[in-house]
Design a protein around this motif. Structure first.
Motif, PDB file in Angstrom:
ATOM      1  N   UNK A 147       0.828  -1.205   0.000  1.00  0.00           N
ATOM      2  CA  UNK A 147       0.000   0.000   0.000  1.00  0.00           C
ATOM      3  C   UNK A 147       0.861   1.252   0.000  1.00  0.00           C
ATOM      4  N   UNK A 148       1.977   1.218   0.744  1.00  0.00           N
ATOM      5  CA  UNK A 148       2.856   2.392   0.800  1.00  0.00           C
ATOM      6  C   UNK A 148       3.489   2.665  -0.559  1.00  0.00           C
ATOM      7  N   UNK A 149       3.886   1.600  -1.249  1.00  0.00           N
ATOM      8  CA  UNK A 149       4.471   1.792  -2.584  1.00  0.00           C
ATOM      9  C   UNK A 149       3.441   2.367  -3.561  1.00  0.00           C
ATOM     10  N   UNK A 151       0.927   4.162  -2.686  1.00  0.00           N
ATOM     11  CA  UNK A 151       0.722   5.537  -2.251  1.00  0.00           C
ATOM     12  C   UNK A 151       1.790   6.465  -2.783  1.00  0.00           C
ATOM     13  N   UNK A 152       3.039   5.979  -2.807  1.00  0.00           N
ATOM     14  CA  UNK A 152       4.105   6.807  -3.359  1.00  0.00           C
ATOM     15  C   UNK A 152       3.932   6.984  -4.868  1.00  0.00           C
ATOM     16  N   UNK A 153       3.533   5.922  -5.545  1.00  0.00           N
ATOM     17  CA  UNK A 153       3.292   6.040  -6.987  1.00  0.00           C
ATOM     18  C   UNK A 153       2.179   7.051  -7.257  1.00  0.00           C
ATOM     19  N   UNK A 154       1.115   6.984  -6.446  1.00  0.00           N
ATOM     20  CA  UNK A 154       0.006   7.920  -6.635  1.00  0.00           C
ATOM     21  C   UNK A 154       0.461   9.344  -6.352  1.00  0.00           C
ATOM     22  N   UNK A 155       1.271   9.531  -5.305  1.00  0.00           N
ATOM     23  CA  UNK A 155       1.763  10.881  -4.994  1.00  0.00           C
ATOM     24  C   UNK A 155       2.670  11.396  -6.099  1.00  0.00           C
ATOM     25  N   UNK A 156       3.509  10.515  -6.670  1.00  0.00           N
ATOM     26  CA  UNK A 156       4.383  10.919  -7.764  1.00  0.00           C
ATOM     27  C   UNK A 156       3.563  11.310  -8.992  1.00  0.00           C
ATOM     28  N   UNK A 157       2.548  10.506  -9.311  1.00  0.00           N
ATOM     29  CA  UNK A 157       1.698  10.828 -10.462  1.00  0.00           C
ATOM     30  C   UNK A 157       0.905  12.098 -10.219  1.00  0.00           C
ATOM     31  N   UNK A 158       0.458  12.288  -8.977  1.00  0.00           N
ATOM     32  CA  UNK A 158      -0.291  13.500  -8.658  1.00  0.00           C
ATOM     33  C   UNK A 158       0.590  14.726  -8.775  1.00  0.00           C
ATOM     34  N   UNK A 389      -5.657   5.640  -8.107  1.00  0.00           N
ATOM     35  CA  UNK A 389      -6.329   5.886  -6.829  1.00  0.00           C
ATOM     36  C   UNK A 389      -7.196   4.683  -6.422  1.00  0.00           C
ATOM     37  N   UNK A 390      -7.873   4.086  -7.387  1.00  0.00           N
ATOM     38  CA  UNK A 390      -8.695   2.904  -7.095  1.00  0.00           C
ATOM     39  C   UNK A 390      -7.820   1.717  -6.716  1.00  0.00           C
ATOM     40  N   UNK A 391      -6.647   1.603  -7.358  1.00  0.00           N
ATOM     41  CA  UNK A 391      -5.736   0.514  -7.012  1.00  0.00           C
ATOM     42  C   UNK A 391      -5.204   0.681  -5.590  1.00  0.00           C
ATOM     43  N   UNK A 392      -4.907   1.926  -5.203  1.00  0.00           N
ATOM     44  CA  UNK A 392      -4.461   2.188  -3.836  1.00  0.00           C
ATOM     45  C   UNK A 392      -5.558   1.847  -2.831  1.00  0.00           C
ATOM     46  N   UNK A 393      -6.800   2.191  -3.178  1.00  0.00           N
ATOM     47  CA  UNK A 393      -7.911   1.857  -2.280  1.00  0.00           C
ATOM     48  C   UNK A 393      -8.046   0.345  -2.117  1.00  0.00           C
ATOM     49  N   UNK A 394      -7.791  -0.386  -3.215  1.00  0.00           N
ATOM     50  CA  UNK A 394      -7.839  -1.850  -3.127  1.00  0.00           C
ATOM     51  C   UNK A 394      -6.717  -2.372  -2.243  1.00  0.00           C
TER      52      UNK A 394
END
Length: 428
Positions: A147-149, A151-158, A389-394
Motif C-alpha cells: 500500500x505504501x508503494x 501511495x508513493x506512486x500515486x503521490x508521484x503521479x499526482x 487511486x482505485x488501485x491504492x484503495x484496493x
C-alpha cells in the motif's frame, strides 16, 4: 461464516510450523523442570532403599594398677583389652505400597509433576501463539509495504499532473508544494513500511528460523479446564496433604522389631512401624562380640508405642482444616471467574469475526471499483490517476483484511492461552 481460518489444520502442517520451537530456551527450561519433577516422583515411588553404615572406635584403655601401658601383647593383663572396635550395618527398606508419610511424599511429588506439566503447556502455548502472531505480522507488513508503494506512486503521479496543470496556468505554486510534500510523506511511509517488514521477518526468524512452512489454520478451541482452575485444584490437593500430615502427627505410632543373633558378632533384625508400614531388614556385624550373659540371648522382640501431643495441637489441626476449606473456596472462585472470562473472550472473538467479514466486503467493493476504473480508463472516460487511486484503495482494503485477520487471530489465541492449549496439539 468464516473463511479458511476456521477450517481444521491439515495433518502434519502444524507440526512442521511449530517444530523449531521445541529447541527454544523457554520450552527447554519447562521441559527440564517437568523431567526433574518426574524423576522426583520416581524416587519417592522406589520400592526398595538400601542404607549402609560403618564406623571404627579407638579405645583409651587404663591398665590395672602397677601394670605396664596397654595395649601390650606380652603383658597377659592387657591381652583382653581391645585397642579399637569396628561395626558395619546394612539396612534394606521395602515399600510395598504408599502409606502414611510415604503416601504424602508421593502425592506431593505427583502434584509437582502436574504443576510442571501445566507450566510446560503454558510455555508451549505462549510461544506457539507468538509464532503465529509473528507470521501474521509479516503478512500485515507486506500488505502495508504494498500500500505504501502504491501511495508513493500515486503521490508521484499526482505531483506530475499538478506540475502539468501549473505549466498551463491551472494550478498554483501552492498546490505544487502541497503535492511535493505529499510525495515526501509517502516516501517516509514507504521507508517506515520497509523497516516494519524487516523487523517482522526478524521476529519470526527468531522463533522458527528461516522456515518457509505455510502458516497453520486454527480451529476454535472447545471448552477445557483453564490453568487457573487447575492450579487452584492442585493447591487444594496440597492443603489436603498438609492436613493429613497434621492429623497423622498426633496419632500414636506403634513400633515393632525382632532381632536375631546368629553369632557373637552378627545379628539380623526386622522392624515395622504404623506410620509408614515399611518393613526394614537390617544386618549388623561388630568386631566386639557379645559377652556373658548377653551371649546367651538369641532373639529379642520389642514392641513400643510413642506419641507426641503438644498443647497447641488442636489449634494446629484447626488451622490445617481452615487451609483446606480456604483452598476449596479458591477453587470455586477460580471456576466462576474463569467462566466469566471465557464468555468475554468468546464475545471478543465473535466481534473480531464480524469485523473480518466487514473487511472482506470492503475488499470486494474495492475490487469492483478498481475493475470499473480500469474499464473507464480504457474507454477514455477517466484518467490513469483515477485508476491508480482505485488501485491504492484496493491495496488499503487488503491491508484492512490483514489487520482484521490479525485481530481475529489474536482473540482466538487468547482462548488458547486461556486454556493453556498448545496449538500443535489441538490442530492436528
Amino acid at each position: 461464516m468464516l473463511l479458511a481460518v476456521l477450517h481444521p489444520l491439515h495433518p502434519g502442517l502444524a507440526q512442521g510450523f511449530f517444530a523449531p520451537l521445541e529447541n527454544h530456551p523457554s520450552i527447554l527450561q519447562a521441559r527440564l523442570g517437568l523431567e526433574a519433577a518426574q524423576a522426583q516422583l520416581r524416587a519417592t515411588q522406589s520400592p526398595v532403599s538400601l542404607q549402609a553404615q560403618g564406623g571404627v572406635s579407638f579405645f583409651d584403655v587404663t591398665p590395672p594398677p602397677g601394670a605396664p601401658t596397654c595395649p601390650n601383647p606380652i603383658n597377659p593383663q592387657c591381652a583382653n583389652l581391645p585397642g579399637d572396635g569396628r561395626q558395619i550395618s546394612l539396612g534394606l527398606t521395602l515399600t510395598p505400597f504408599a502409606f502414611g508419610d510415604v503416601s504424602d511424599a508421593v502425592n506431593q511429588a505427583a502434584i509437582g509433576v502436574e504443576q510442571a506439566s501445566l507450566g510446560l503447556r503454558q510455555a508451549r502455548t505462549q510461544l506457539e501463539a507468538q509464532a503465529v502472531e509473528a507470521a501474521l505480522r509479516v503478512r500485515l507488513a507486506e500488505s502495508g509495504l504494498e500500500a505504501a508503494r502504491l501511495g508513493q506512486r500515486l503521490s508521484q503521479a499526482s505531483l506530475e499532473a499538478t506540475r502539468v496543470r501549473e505549466s498551463r496556468g491551472a494550478a498554483s505554486p501552492s498546490e505544487v508544494r502541497q503535492a511535493e510534500a505529499s510525495l515526501r510523506q509517502a516516501a517516509i511511509q514507504q521507508a517506515d513500511a520497509e523497516r516494519n517488514l524487516a523487523l517482522a521477518r526478524l521476529s519470526l526468524a527468531d522463533l522458527i528460523g528461516q522456515s518457509s512452512t505455510a502458516l497453520p489454520r486454527l480451529a476454535i478451541p472447545s471448552q477445557n479446564t483453564p490453568p487457573a482452575v487447575r492450579q487452584a485444584e492442585l493447591q487444594l490437593a496440597q492443603a489436603q496433604v498438609a492436613f493429613d500430615r497434621a492429623v497423622r502427627g498426633v496419632l500414636p505410632v506403634v513400633q515393632g522389631s525382632y532381632a536375631r543373633n546368629t553369632s557373637a558378632h552378627d545379628s539380623w533384625s526386622l522392624s515395622l512401624n504404623s506410620r509408614t508400614l515399611q518393613p526394614t531388614l537390617s544386618y549388623t556385624s561388630q568386631s566386639q562380640g557379645r559377652s556373658a550373659p548377653q551371649d546367651r540371648i538369641h532373639g529379642t522382640l520389642q514392641i513400643g508405642l510413642s506419641a507426641n501431643i503438644a498443647f497447641g495441637v488442636v489449634d494446629a489441626l484447626e488451622a490445617a482444616q481452615k487451609q483446606v476449606e480456604a483452598a476449596r473456596q479458591a477453587v470455586e472462585a477460580a471456576r466462576r471467574s474463569s467462566k466469566l472470562q471465557e464468555e468475554l473472550l468468546r464475545s471478543l472473538l465473535h466481534t473480531a469475526e464480524q469485523s473480518l467479514i466487514n473487511a472482506q466486503q470492503v475488499r470486494t467493493d474495492a475490487e469492483r471499483t478498481f475493475s470499473e476504473a480500469r474499464e473507464r480508463e480504457r474507454l477514455g472516460l477517466a484518467s490513469p490517476l483515477a485508476t491508480l487511486q482505485a488501485e491504492l484503495s484496493l491495496a488499503q482494503a487488503r491491508l484492512g483484511i490483514e489487520q482484521a485477520d490479525l485481530s481475529r487471530t489474536q482473540r482466538l489465541l487468547d482462548l488458547y492461552r486461556f486454556f493453556a492449549l498448545p496449538l500443535s496439539e489441538v490442530n492436528r
